[in-house]
Write a protein that holds these residues in place. Structure first.
Motif, PDB file in Angstrom:
ATOM      1  N   VAL A  80       0.817  -1.213   0.000  1.00  0.00           N
ATOM      2  CA  VAL A  80       0.000   0.000   0.000  1.00  0.00           C
ATOM      3  C   VAL A  80       0.856   1.271   0.000  1.00  0.00           C
ATOM      4  O   VAL A  80       0.477   2.288   0.574  1.00  0.00           O
ATOM      5  CB  VAL A  80      -0.992   0.007   1.181  1.00  0.00           C
ATOM      6  CG1 VAL A  80      -2.040  -1.062   1.008  1.00  0.00           C
ATOM      7  CG2 VAL A  80      -0.275  -0.133   2.512  1.00  0.00           C
ATOM      8  N   GLY A  81       1.991   1.219  -0.672  1.00  0.00           N
ATOM      9  CA  GLY A  81       2.864   2.391  -0.757  1.00  0.00           C
ATOM     10  C   GLY A  81       2.151   3.643  -1.230  1.00  0.00           C
ATOM     11  O   GLY A  81       2.357   4.725  -0.664  1.00  0.00           O
ATOM     12  N   PRO A  82       1.287   3.550  -2.261  1.00  0.00           N
ATOM     13  CA  PRO A  82       0.573   4.754  -2.685  1.00  0.00           C
ATOM     14  C   PRO A  82      -0.349   5.309  -1.599  1.00  0.00           C
ATOM     15  O   PRO A  82      -0.479   6.531  -1.472  1.00  0.00           O
ATOM     16  CB  PRO A  82      -0.228   4.273  -3.905  1.00  0.00           C
ATOM     17  CG  PRO A  82       0.611   3.167  -4.461  1.00  0.00           C
ATOM     18  CD  PRO A  82       1.145   2.462  -3.239  1.00  0.00           C
ATOM     19  N   PHE A  98       4.221  10.670  -4.348  1.00  0.00           N
ATOM     20  CA  PHE A  98       3.115   9.840  -4.808  1.00  0.00           C
ATOM     21  C   PHE A  98       3.336   9.349  -6.239  1.00  0.00           C
ATOM     22  O   PHE A  98       3.030   8.198  -6.561  1.00  0.00           O
ATOM     23  CB  PHE A  98       1.790  10.605  -4.712  1.00  0.00           C
ATOM     24  CG  PHE A  98       0.623   9.780  -5.139  1.00  0.00           C
ATOM     25  CD1 PHE A  98       0.095   8.813  -4.284  1.00  0.00           C
ATOM     26  CD2 PHE A  98       0.063   9.935  -6.393  1.00  0.00           C
ATOM     27  CE1 PHE A  98      -0.974   8.030  -4.670  1.00  0.00           C
ATOM     28  CE2 PHE A  98      -1.014   9.157  -6.783  1.00  0.00           C
ATOM     29  CZ  PHE A  98      -1.529   8.205  -5.937  1.00  0.00           C
ATOM     30  N   GLU A  99       3.875  10.204  -7.094  1.00  0.00           N
ATOM     31  CA  GLU A  99       4.101   9.828  -8.492  1.00  0.00           C
ATOM     32  C   GLU A  99       5.023   8.621  -8.603  1.00  0.00           C
ATOM     33  O   GLU A  99       4.923   7.842  -9.550  1.00  0.00           O
ATOM     34  CB  GLU A  99       4.687  11.002  -9.289  1.00  0.00           C
ATOM     35  CG  GLU A  99       3.766  12.197  -9.397  1.00  0.00           C
ATOM     36  CD  GLU A  99       3.708  13.035  -8.114  1.00  0.00           C
ATOM     37  OE1 GLU A  99       4.646  13.008  -7.293  1.00  0.00           O
ATOM     38  OE2 GLU A  99       2.669  13.707  -7.924  1.00  0.00           O
ATOM     39  N   LEU A 100       5.920   8.451  -7.665  1.00  0.00           N
ATOM     40  CA  LEU A 100       6.802   7.292  -7.649  1.00  0.00           C
ATOM     41  C   LEU A 100       6.133   6.111  -6.940  1.00  0.00           C
ATOM     42  O   LEU A 100       6.187   4.979  -7.412  1.00  0.00           O
ATOM     43  CB  LEU A 100       8.127   7.641  -6.965  1.00  0.00           C
ATOM     44  CG  LEU A 100       9.190   6.558  -6.919  1.00  0.00           C
ATOM     45  CD1 LEU A 100       9.537   6.087  -8.322  1.00  0.00           C
ATOM     46  CD2 LEU A 100      10.432   7.066  -6.212  1.00  0.00           C
ATOM     47  N   LEU A 103       3.717   3.856  -8.870  1.00  0.00           N
ATOM     48  CA  LEU A 103       4.312   2.898  -9.809  1.00  0.00           C
ATOM     49  C   LEU A 103       4.396   1.491  -9.218  1.00  0.00           C
ATOM     50  O   LEU A 103       4.424   0.506  -9.950  1.00  0.00           O
ATOM     51  CB  LEU A 103       5.706   3.359 -10.238  1.00  0.00           C
ATOM     52  CG  LEU A 103       5.756   4.624 -11.085  1.00  0.00           C
ATOM     53  CD1 LEU A 103       7.201   5.038 -11.323  1.00  0.00           C
ATOM     54  CD2 LEU A 103       5.017   4.453 -12.392  1.00  0.00           C
ATOM     55  N   SER A 104       4.404   1.378  -7.897  1.00  0.00           N
ATOM     56  CA  SER A 104       4.491   0.053  -7.276  1.00  0.00           C
ATOM     57  C   SER A 104       3.253  -0.786  -7.540  1.00  0.00           C
ATOM     58  O   SER A 104       3.277  -2.002  -7.379  1.00  0.00           O
ATOM     59  CB  SER A 104       4.726   0.173  -5.768  1.00  0.00           C
ATOM     60  OG  SER A 104       3.569   0.669  -5.122  1.00  0.00           O
ATOM     61  N   THR A 112       9.322   0.374 -16.870  1.00  0.00           N
ATOM     62  CA  THR A 112       9.487   1.340 -17.949  1.00  0.00           C
ATOM     63  C   THR A 112      10.105   2.630 -17.411  1.00  0.00           C
ATOM     64  O   THR A 112      11.032   3.187 -17.999  1.00  0.00           O
ATOM     65  CB  THR A 112       8.130   1.638 -18.627  1.00  0.00           C
ATOM     66  OG1 THR A 112       7.619   0.411 -19.167  1.00  0.00           O
ATOM     67  CG2 THR A 112       8.273   2.665 -19.729  1.00  0.00           C
ATOM     68  N   PHE A 113       9.625   3.091 -16.260  1.00  0.00           N
ATOM     69  CA  PHE A 113      10.181   4.296 -15.628  1.00  0.00           C
ATOM     70  C   PHE A 113      11.665   4.106 -15.324  1.00  0.00           C
ATOM     71  O   PHE A 113      12.488   4.978 -15.616  1.00  0.00           O
ATOM     72  CB  PHE A 113       9.410   4.604 -14.348  1.00  0.00           C
ATOM     73  CG  PHE A 113      10.029   5.691 -13.513  1.00  0.00           C
ATOM     74  CD1 PHE A 113       9.804   7.026 -13.801  1.00  0.00           C
ATOM     75  CD2 PHE A 113      10.832   5.377 -12.423  1.00  0.00           C
ATOM     76  CE1 PHE A 113      10.376   8.035 -13.032  1.00  0.00           C
ATOM     77  CE2 PHE A 113      11.406   6.375 -11.647  1.00  0.00           C
ATOM     78  CZ  PHE A 113      11.181   7.705 -11.958  1.00  0.00           C
ATOM     79  N   LEU A 114      12.010   2.969 -14.746  1.00  0.00           N
ATOM     80  CA  LEU A 114      13.407   2.724 -14.394  1.00  0.00           C
ATOM     81  C   LEU A 114      14.286   2.630 -15.634  1.00  0.00           C
ATOM     82  O   LEU A 114      15.417   3.118 -15.645  1.00  0.00           O
ATOM     83  CB  LEU A 114      13.525   1.459 -13.543  1.00  0.00           C
ATOM     84  CG  LEU A 114      12.914   1.564 -12.147  1.00  0.00           C
ATOM     85  CD1 LEU A 114      12.890   0.203 -11.474  1.00  0.00           C
ATOM     86  CD2 LEU A 114      13.650   2.576 -11.294  1.00  0.00           C
ATOM     87  N   ASN A 115      13.787   2.022 -16.696  1.00  0.00           N
ATOM     88  CA  ASN A 115      14.550   1.934 -17.944  1.00  0.00           C
ATOM     89  C   ASN A 115      14.748   3.304 -18.582  1.00  0.00           C
ATOM     90  O   ASN A 115      15.845   3.629 -19.039  1.00  0.00           O
ATOM     91  CB  ASN A 115      13.836   1.019 -18.953  1.00  0.00           C
ATOM     92  CG  ASN A 115      14.101  -0.440 -18.695  1.00  0.00           C
ATOM     93  OD1 ASN A 115      15.132  -0.810 -18.152  1.00  0.00           O
ATOM     94  ND2 ASN A 115      13.158  -1.278 -19.077  1.00  0.00           N
TER      95      ASN A 115
END
Length: 135
Positions: A80-82, A98-100, A103-104, A112-115
């Protein structure tokens, strides 16, 4: 007055963390969608604040705790990170952006974000599988 820690999610794994936080001098509170979850039952037994709120419903969780003067928001063994980030940001507490955190909940978007952002983490090219028809 001791800091009040909010535990989002009251699964059995949370009970140990609640006890440890209390032993370290923190006040604790719990939210969960199940009034009979182990964490809620622990809070009831020990006289701590608790609220019923779906752990994946960001606004419902915030609304349940917004008047509790919380100092920190955590989750134990609960994806529940978000929710943690959203509630923390609304309470003006330190948090993973929150934007990060969101992604979880979507592993393809996270990879895709990490790439794309050259984070120094080697990732295979992500893709979605919509059918297991070959099984």
């Amino acid at each position: 007055m001791p800091d009040l820690l909010l535990f989002v999610g009251g699964g059995k794994e949370t009970v140990c963390a609640l006890g440890k936080a209390k032993a370290l001098g923190y006040k604790v509170c719990v939210t969960d969608g199940n009034e009979n979850s182990p964490g809620i039952n622990w809070a009831k037994k020990h006289g701590h604040k608790w609220a019923i709120a779906d752990t994946y419903n960001l606004d419902l969780t915030f609304d349940a705790v917004k008047n509790w003067h919380i100092s920190g928001v955590v989750a134990v063994a609960c994806d529940v990170g978000p929710t943690v980030s959203h509630v923390s940001e609304k309470l003006k507490l330190n948090a993973i952006p929150f934007e990060l955190a969101i992604l979880s909940w979507n592993k393809t978007k996270l990879k895709t974000f990490l790439n794309k952002n050259d984070k120094g983490i080697s990732m295979p090219q992500p893709f979605n599988i919509y059918s297991l028809g070959y099984c």
